[in-house]
Design a protein around this motif. Structure first.
Motif, PDB file in Angstrom:
ATOM      1  N   ARG A 252     -49.897  53.014 -61.570  1.00  0.00           N
ATOM      2  CA  ARG A 252     -50.751  53.690 -62.533  1.00  0.00           C
ATOM      3  C   ARG A 252     -50.069  53.852 -63.891  1.00  0.00           C
ATOM      4  NH1 ARG A 252     -55.287  56.559 -62.909  1.00  0.00           N
ATOM      5  NH2 ARG A 252     -55.381  58.222 -64.447  1.00  0.00           N
ATOM      6  N   GLU A 253     -48.792  54.228 -63.891  1.00  0.00           N
ATOM      7  CA  GLU A 253     -48.113  54.459 -65.163  1.00  0.00           C
ATOM      8  C   GLU A 253     -47.992  53.171 -65.988  1.00  0.00           C
ATOM      9  OE1 GLU A 253     -44.737  54.493 -61.981  1.00  0.00           O
ATOM     10  OE2 GLU A 253     -46.862  55.044 -62.161  1.00  0.00           O
ATOM     11  N   HIS A 254     -47.868  52.034 -65.288  1.00  0.00           N
ATOM     12  CA  HIS A 254     -47.811  50.764 -66.003  1.00  0.00           C
ATOM     13  C   HIS A 254     -49.190  50.380 -66.530  1.00  0.00           C
ATOM     14  CE1 HIS A 254     -44.142  50.442 -63.450  1.00  0.00           C
ATOM     15  NE2 HIS A 254     -43.642  49.966 -64.573  1.00  0.00           N
ATOM     16  N   ALA A 255     -50.227  50.644 -65.736  1.00  0.00           N
ATOM     17  CA  ALA A 255     -51.596  50.351 -66.182  1.00  0.00           C
ATOM     18  C   ALA A 255     -51.954  51.193 -67.401  1.00  0.00           C
ATOM     19  CB  ALA A 255     -52.581  50.608 -65.046  1.00  0.00           C
ATOM     20  N   VAL A 256     -51.530  52.451 -67.409  1.00  0.00           N
ATOM     21  CA  VAL A 256     -51.782  53.322 -68.560  1.00  0.00           C
ATOM     22  C   VAL A 256     -51.116  52.737 -69.816  1.00  0.00           C
ATOM     23  CG1 VAL A 256     -51.232  55.582 -69.560  1.00  0.00           C
ATOM     24  CG2 VAL A 256     -52.122  55.430 -67.226  1.00  0.00           C
ATOM     25  N   TYR A 257     -49.904  52.250 -69.659  1.00  0.00           N
ATOM     26  CA  TYR A 257     -49.187  51.641 -70.793  1.00  0.00           C
ATOM     27  C   TYR A 257     -49.898  50.376 -71.268  1.00  0.00           C
ATOM     28  CZ  TYR A 257     -45.561  49.092 -73.317  1.00  0.00           C
ATOM     29  OH  TYR A 257     -44.869  48.370 -74.267  1.00  0.00           O
ATOM     30  N   GLN A 262     -53.382  47.414 -75.161  1.00  0.00           N
ATOM     31  CA  GLN A 262     -54.634  46.705 -75.412  1.00  0.00           C
ATOM     32  C   GLN A 262     -55.464  47.425 -76.478  1.00  0.00           C
ATOM     33  OE1 GLN A 262     -56.116  43.734 -74.030  1.00  0.00           O
ATOM     34  NE2 GLN A 262     -54.023  43.334 -73.370  1.00  0.00           N
ATOM     35  N   ALA A 263     -55.495  48.747 -76.394  1.00  0.00           N
ATOM     36  CA  ALA A 263     -56.321  49.525 -77.321  1.00  0.00           C
ATOM     37  C   ALA A 263     -55.768  49.518 -78.742  1.00  0.00           C
ATOM     38  CB  ALA A 263     -56.465  50.957 -76.813  1.00  0.00           C
ATOM     39  N   VAL A 264     -54.481  49.771 -78.886  1.00  0.00           N
ATOM     40  CA  VAL A 264     -53.935  49.908 -80.246  1.00  0.00           C
ATOM     41  C   VAL A 264     -53.774  48.558 -80.933  1.00  0.00           C
ATOM     42  CG1 VAL A 264     -52.772  52.066 -79.686  1.00  0.00           C
ATOM     43  CG2 VAL A 264     -51.504  49.918 -79.504  1.00  0.00           C
ATOM     44  N   THR A 284     -59.191  58.127 -77.206  1.00  0.00           N
ATOM     45  CA  THR A 284     -57.957  58.886 -77.427  1.00  0.00           C
ATOM     46  C   THR A 284     -56.853  57.980 -77.955  1.00  0.00           C
ATOM     47  OG1 THR A 284     -58.502  60.438 -75.654  1.00  0.00           O
ATOM     48  CG2 THR A 284     -56.198  60.318 -76.323  1.00  0.00           C
ATOM     49  N   TYR A 285     -56.728  56.805 -77.336  1.00  0.00           N
ATOM     50  CA  TYR A 285     -55.716  55.849 -77.775  1.00  0.00           C
ATOM     51  C   TYR A 285     -56.024  55.299 -79.156  1.00  0.00           C
ATOM     52  CZ  TYR A 285     -53.935  55.614 -72.970  1.00  0.00           C
ATOM     53  OH  TYR A 285     -53.408  55.896 -71.741  1.00  0.00           O
TER      54      TYR A 285
END
Length: 297
Positions: A252-257, A262-264, A284-285
Protein backbone atom coordinates in the motif's frame (compact mmCIF):
# COMPACT_ATOMS: atom_id res chain seq x y z
CA UNK A 1 -2.82 11.22 -50.40
CA UNK A 2 -3.09 10.07 -46.80
CA UNK A 3 -5.65 11.87 -44.63
CA UNK A 4 -4.51 13.90 -41.62
CA UNK A 5 -5.53 12.43 -38.26
CA UNK A 6 -6.41 15.18 -35.80
CA UNK A 7 -7.51 13.21 -32.72
CA UNK A 8 -4.29 11.53 -31.66
CA UNK A 9 -4.22 9.57 -28.42
CA UNK A 10 -1.14 9.95 -26.26
CA UNK A 11 -2.61 7.32 -23.94
CA UNK A 12 -3.64 4.14 -25.67
CA UNK A 13 -7.36 3.43 -25.57
CA UNK A 14 -6.59 -0.20 -24.69
CA UNK A 15 -4.90 1.05 -21.53
CA UNK A 16 -7.65 3.53 -20.67
CA UNK A 17 -10.27 0.79 -21.00
CA UNK A 18 -8.59 -1.05 -18.16
CA UNK A 19 -9.56 1.82 -15.84
CA UNK A 20 -13.19 1.83 -16.99
CA UNK A 21 -16.17 0.73 -14.93
CA UNK A 22 -17.19 -2.79 -16.06
CA UNK A 23 -20.81 -1.68 -16.28
CA UNK A 24 -21.02 1.67 -18.03
CA UNK A 25 -17.50 1.43 -19.58
CA UNK A 26 -16.65 4.95 -18.35
CA UNK A 27 -13.34 6.12 -16.88
CA UNK A 28 -13.08 8.45 -13.90
CA UNK A 29 -11.46 11.75 -14.93
CA UNK A 30 -9.97 14.53 -12.80
CA UNK A 31 -9.22 17.78 -14.67
CA UNK A 32 -6.30 19.65 -13.12
CA UNK A 33 -7.22 23.16 -14.25
CA UNK A 34 -10.73 23.12 -12.74
CA UNK A 35 -10.65 20.37 -10.12
CA UNK A 36 -13.73 18.82 -11.71
CA UNK A 37 -14.40 15.09 -11.55
CA UNK A 38 -16.44 13.23 -14.13
CA UNK A 39 -16.71 10.11 -16.21
CA UNK A 40 -15.84 9.76 -19.88
CA UNK A 41 -15.47 7.04 -22.46
CA UNK A 42 -11.90 5.95 -23.31
CA UNK A 43 -12.36 7.23 -26.87
CA UNK A 44 -13.15 10.77 -25.70
CA UNK A 45 -10.09 11.20 -23.44
CA UNK A 46 -6.33 10.70 -23.53
CA UNK A 47 -5.76 12.53 -26.81
CA UNK A 48 -4.08 15.76 -27.89
CA UNK A 49 -5.48 17.35 -31.07
CA UNK A 50 -2.84 17.49 -33.81
CA UNK A 51 -0.14 16.18 -31.47
CA UNK A 52 1.82 15.27 -34.61
CA UNK A 53 0.87 17.76 -37.32
CA UNK A 54 3.23 16.46 -40.03
CA UNK A 55 2.46 13.06 -41.56
CA UNK A 56 0.20 12.15 -38.66
CA UNK A 57 -0.92 9.05 -40.55
CA UNK A 58 2.67 7.76 -40.62
CA UNK A 59 3.04 8.32 -36.89
CA UNK A 60 -0.24 6.52 -36.20
CA UNK A 61 0.91 3.52 -38.25
CA UNK A 62 4.08 3.39 -36.16
CA UNK A 63 2.14 3.56 -32.88
CA UNK A 64 -0.15 0.76 -34.11
CA UNK A 65 2.81 -1.61 -34.30
CA UNK A 66 2.67 -1.49 -30.50
CA UNK A 67 -1.02 -0.89 -29.80
CA UNK A 68 -2.20 -3.80 -31.96
CA UNK A 69 -0.29 -6.13 -29.62
CA UNK A 70 -1.71 -4.78 -26.36
CA UNK A 71 -5.03 -6.62 -26.18
CA UNK A 72 -3.48 -10.12 -26.17
CA UNK A 73 -0.74 -8.90 -23.81
CA UNK A 74 -3.27 -7.49 -21.35
CA UNK A 75 -5.37 -10.66 -21.57
CA UNK A 76 -2.32 -12.73 -20.70
CA UNK A 77 -1.50 -10.31 -17.89
CA UNK A 78 -4.93 -10.85 -16.37
CA UNK A 79 -4.74 -14.62 -16.79
CA UNK A 80 -1.76 -14.91 -14.45
CA UNK A 81 2.04 -15.14 -14.64
CA UNK A 82 2.03 -18.53 -16.34
CA UNK A 83 0.16 -17.02 -19.31
CA UNK A 84 2.75 -14.29 -19.93
CA UNK A 85 4.86 -15.32 -22.90
CA UNK A 86 7.97 -13.52 -24.21
CA UNK A 87 5.91 -11.79 -26.91
CA UNK A 88 3.56 -10.41 -24.24
CA UNK A 89 6.48 -9.05 -22.20
CA UNK A 90 7.89 -7.52 -25.39
CA UNK A 91 4.55 -5.79 -26.06
CA UNK A 92 4.47 -4.47 -22.49
CA UNK A 93 8.02 -3.16 -22.84
CA UNK A 94 7.15 -1.39 -26.09
CA UNK A 95 3.94 -0.04 -24.51
CA UNK A 96 6.00 1.56 -21.73
CA UNK A 97 8.43 2.94 -24.32
CA UNK A 98 5.56 4.33 -26.40
CA UNK A 99 4.03 6.19 -23.46
CA UNK A 100 7.42 7.44 -22.30
CA UNK A 101 8.19 8.95 -25.72
CA UNK A 102 4.74 9.85 -27.12
CA UNK A 103 3.77 12.13 -24.27
CA UNK A 104 2.75 15.70 -23.51
CA UNK A 105 6.06 16.09 -21.70
CA UNK A 106 7.99 15.10 -24.83
CA UNK A 107 6.32 17.79 -26.90
CA UNK A 108 7.05 20.37 -24.21
CA UNK A 109 10.70 19.31 -24.24
CA UNK A 110 10.81 19.75 -28.02
CA UNK A 111 9.26 23.22 -27.84
CA UNK A 112 11.67 24.28 -25.12
CA UNK A 113 14.67 22.85 -26.99
CA UNK A 114 13.78 24.69 -30.18
CA UNK A 115 13.43 27.94 -28.25
CA UNK A 116 16.85 27.34 -26.67
CA UNK A 117 18.39 26.75 -30.11
CA UNK A 118 17.01 30.05 -31.38
CA UNK A 119 18.37 31.87 -28.37
CA UNK A 120 21.78 30.24 -28.69
CA UNK A 121 22.10 31.24 -32.36
CA UNK A 122 21.42 34.90 -31.60
CA UNK A 123 23.74 34.92 -28.58
CA UNK A 124 26.78 33.40 -30.34
CA UNK A 125 28.12 36.67 -31.68
CA UNK A 126 31.57 35.34 -32.51
CA UNK A 127 30.17 32.63 -34.75
CA UNK A 128 27.83 35.10 -36.43
CA UNK A 129 30.78 37.42 -37.12
CA UNK A 130 32.68 34.50 -38.64
CA UNK A 131 29.73 33.66 -40.87
CA UNK A 132 29.52 37.32 -41.88
CA UNK A 133 33.16 37.13 -42.91
CA UNK A 134 32.53 34.03 -45.00
CA UNK A 135 29.51 35.58 -46.68
CA UNK A 136 30.69 39.16 -47.24
CA UNK A 137 34.49 38.86 -47.02
CA UNK A 138 34.43 41.54 -44.33
CA UNK A 139 34.66 41.69 -40.57
CA UNK A 140 31.21 42.94 -39.66
CA UNK A 141 29.74 43.50 -36.26
CA UNK A 142 26.74 45.68 -37.05
CA UNK A 143 23.80 44.29 -35.03
CA UNK A 144 21.41 44.34 -38.00
CA UNK A 145 23.85 42.35 -40.19
CA UNK A 146 24.44 39.74 -37.51
CA UNK A 147 20.72 39.51 -36.82
CA UNK A 148 20.06 38.97 -40.51
CA UNK A 149 22.56 36.12 -40.61
CA UNK A 150 20.98 34.55 -37.55
CA UNK A 151 17.58 34.63 -39.25
CA UNK A 152 19.07 33.02 -42.37
CA UNK A 153 20.54 30.21 -40.26
CA UNK A 154 17.23 29.60 -38.54
CA UNK A 155 14.95 29.91 -41.55
CA UNK A 156 15.05 26.24 -42.59
CA UNK A 157 14.72 25.07 -38.98
CA UNK A 158 11.77 27.40 -38.43
CA UNK A 159 10.04 26.13 -41.55
CA UNK A 160 10.53 22.55 -40.40
CA UNK A 161 9.27 23.39 -36.94
CA UNK A 162 6.23 25.27 -38.25
CA UNK A 163 5.25 22.35 -40.47
CA UNK A 164 5.70 19.88 -37.64
CA UNK A 165 8.32 17.92 -39.57
CA UNK A 166 11.06 18.52 -37.00
CA UNK A 167 8.92 17.21 -34.15
CA UNK A 168 7.62 14.22 -36.09
CA UNK A 169 11.12 13.14 -37.15
CA UNK A 170 12.58 13.64 -33.68
CA UNK A 171 9.64 11.93 -31.92
CA UNK A 172 9.91 8.81 -34.04
CA UNK A 173 13.64 8.64 -33.36
CA UNK A 174 13.05 9.07 -29.61
CA UNK A 175 10.48 6.26 -29.73
CA UNK A 176 12.80 3.87 -31.57
CA UNK A 177 15.71 4.62 -29.24
CA UNK A 178 13.51 4.19 -26.17
CA UNK A 179 12.25 0.83 -27.42
CA UNK A 180 15.80 -0.35 -28.04
CA UNK A 181 16.98 0.78 -24.62
CA UNK A 182 14.09 -0.81 -22.73
CA UNK A 183 14.09 -4.11 -24.61
CA UNK A 184 17.29 -5.19 -22.84
CA UNK A 185 15.80 -4.38 -19.43
CA UNK A 186 13.92 -6.67 -17.07
CA UNK A 187 10.12 -6.47 -17.14
CA UNK A 188 8.53 -7.05 -13.73
CA UNK A 189 4.81 -7.06 -12.96
CA UNK A 190 3.61 -5.94 -9.52
CA UNK A 191 0.10 -6.51 -8.20
CA UNK A 192 -1.40 -4.22 -5.58
CA UNK A 193 -2.39 -5.26 -2.10
CA UNK A 194 -6.07 -5.92 -1.52
CA UNK A 195 -8.19 -2.74 -1.42
CA UNK A 196 -5.40 -0.71 -3.06
CA UNK A 197 -5.68 0.80 -6.53
CA UNK A 198 -3.58 2.93 -8.86
CA UNK A 199 -4.39 6.05 -10.85
CA UNK A 200 -3.11 6.90 -14.32
CA UNK A 201 -1.69 10.32 -15.15
CA UNK A 202 -1.71 11.73 -18.68
CA UNK A 203 2.07 11.18 -18.87
CA UNK A 204 1.99 7.75 -17.23
CA UNK A 205 5.39 6.26 -18.06
CA UNK A 206 7.65 7.60 -15.31
CA UNK A 207 11.40 7.49 -14.79
CA UNK A 208 12.20 6.32 -11.24
CA UNK A 209 15.29 6.48 -9.09
CA UNK A 210 15.56 5.69 -5.37
CA UNK A 211 14.92 8.70 -3.16
CA UNK A 212 13.39 10.82 -5.92
CA UNK A 213 10.83 13.46 -5.03
CA UNK A 214 7.47 12.83 -6.75
CA UNK A 215 7.89 16.03 -8.80
CA UNK A 216 11.26 14.94 -10.21
CA UNK A 217 11.13 14.11 -13.91
CA UNK A 218 13.90 11.56 -14.30
CA UNK A 219 15.37 11.20 -17.79
CA UNK A 220 15.47 7.79 -19.46
CA UNK A 221 19.20 7.19 -19.10
CA UNK A 222 19.25 8.48 -15.50
CA UNK A 223 16.46 6.20 -14.32
CA UNK A 224 16.90 3.06 -12.25
CA UNK A 225 13.56 1.88 -13.58
CA UNK A 226 10.67 3.01 -15.77
CA UNK A 227 7.29 2.53 -14.10
CA UNK A 228 3.77 2.57 -15.55
CA UNK A 229 0.38 1.42 -14.28
CA UNK A 230 -1.20 -1.16 -16.59
CA UNK A 231 -4.49 -1.22 -14.73
CA UNK A 232 -5.99 -0.23 -11.38
CA UNK A 233 -4.16 -3.04 -9.59
CA UNK A 234 -1.16 -3.67 -11.84
CA UNK A 235 2.16 -1.83 -12.16
CA UNK A 236 4.81 -2.69 -14.73
CA UNK A 237 8.46 -1.92 -14.19
CA UNK A 238 11.47 -2.15 -16.46
CA UNK A 239 14.84 -2.00 -14.75
CA UNK A 240 18.43 -3.00 -15.28
CA UNK A 241 19.07 -4.49 -11.86
CA UNK A 242 19.33 -1.09 -10.14
CA UNK A 243 15.82 -0.83 -8.68
CA UNK A 244 15.02 -1.47 -5.01
CA UNK A 245 11.27 -1.96 -5.48
CA UNK A 246 9.60 -4.97 -3.78
CA UNK A 247 9.76 -8.20 -5.71
CA UNK A 248 6.14 -9.32 -6.05
CA UNK A 249 3.39 -7.40 -4.28
CA UNK A 250 3.11 -3.63 -4.50
CA UNK A 251 2.40 -2.77 -0.89
CA UNK A 252 0.00 0.00 0.00
CA UNK A 253 2.73 2.50 0.89
CA UNK A 254 4.36 1.99 -2.51
CA UNK A 255 1.03 2.33 -4.32
CA UNK A 256 0.39 5.60 -2.46
CA UNK A 257 3.78 6.88 -3.64
CA UNK A 258 3.15 5.79 -7.24
CA UNK A 259 -0.25 7.51 -7.20
CA UNK A 260 1.30 10.73 -5.96
CA UNK A 261 3.92 10.62 -8.71
CA UNK A 262 1.26 9.97 -11.35
CA UNK A 263 -0.82 12.87 -10.04
CA UNK A 264 1.86 15.53 -9.67
CA UNK A 265 3.51 14.71 -13.00
CA UNK A 266 0.25 14.82 -14.97
CA UNK A 267 -0.32 17.86 -17.14
CA UNK A 268 -4.05 18.13 -17.65
CA UNK A 269 -5.91 15.04 -16.48
CA UNK A 270 -5.68 12.07 -14.12
CA UNK A 271 -7.65 8.86 -14.64
CA UNK A 272 -8.94 6.22 -12.24
CA UNK A 273 -11.62 3.57 -11.90
CA UNK A 274 -14.85 5.50 -11.13
CA UNK A 275 -15.77 3.46 -8.04
CA UNK A 276 -12.22 3.37 -6.65
CA UNK A 277 -12.83 6.25 -4.24
CA UNK A 278 -9.57 7.91 -5.37
CA UNK A 279 -11.03 11.23 -6.59
CA UNK A 280 -10.53 13.04 -3.27
CA UNK A 281 -7.03 11.63 -2.90
CA UNK A 282 -6.11 12.84 -6.40
CA UNK A 283 -7.45 16.30 -5.58
CA UNK A 284 -5.32 16.33 -2.42
CA UNK A 285 -2.20 15.42 -4.37
CA UNK A 286 -3.02 17.84 -7.16
CA UNK A 287 -5.23 20.78 -6.10
CA UNK A 288 -6.95 22.66 -8.96
CA UNK A 289 -4.57 25.07 -10.65
CA UNK A 290 -5.21 27.49 -13.49
CA UNK A 291 -1.46 27.42 -14.16
CA UNK A 292 -1.94 24.12 -15.95
CA UNK A 293 -3.59 24.17 -19.38
CA UNK A 294 -7.00 22.59 -19.71
CA UNK A 295 -6.06 21.04 -23.05
CA UNK A 296 -6.98 17.54 -24.08
CA UNK A 297 -5.23 14.48 -22.73
Amino acid sequence: MEKHISRQHVISQALLRRFADPGNKQVGVYTVSTGSVGQRSPKSIGFVPDYVSHKSWAAEKLWQTVENRLTPAFSALDAGPDALLPEHLSAISDCIALHFSRSIQTRLIHESSFSNVEQAVFEDQQKLKYLALLKHGLYLDAPDVLESIAHEILQELREGNASGELFQTWLEEVFQRTCSYLEVGRVTIYHCDKDTELVLGDSPSIGFRPGMHPTDRVALYDAAAILMPLGPRVLASIDWGRSDLPLETLRREHAVYINRVQAVQAHSRIYFRPTSGLADLVRTYRPPSANYPAGKA
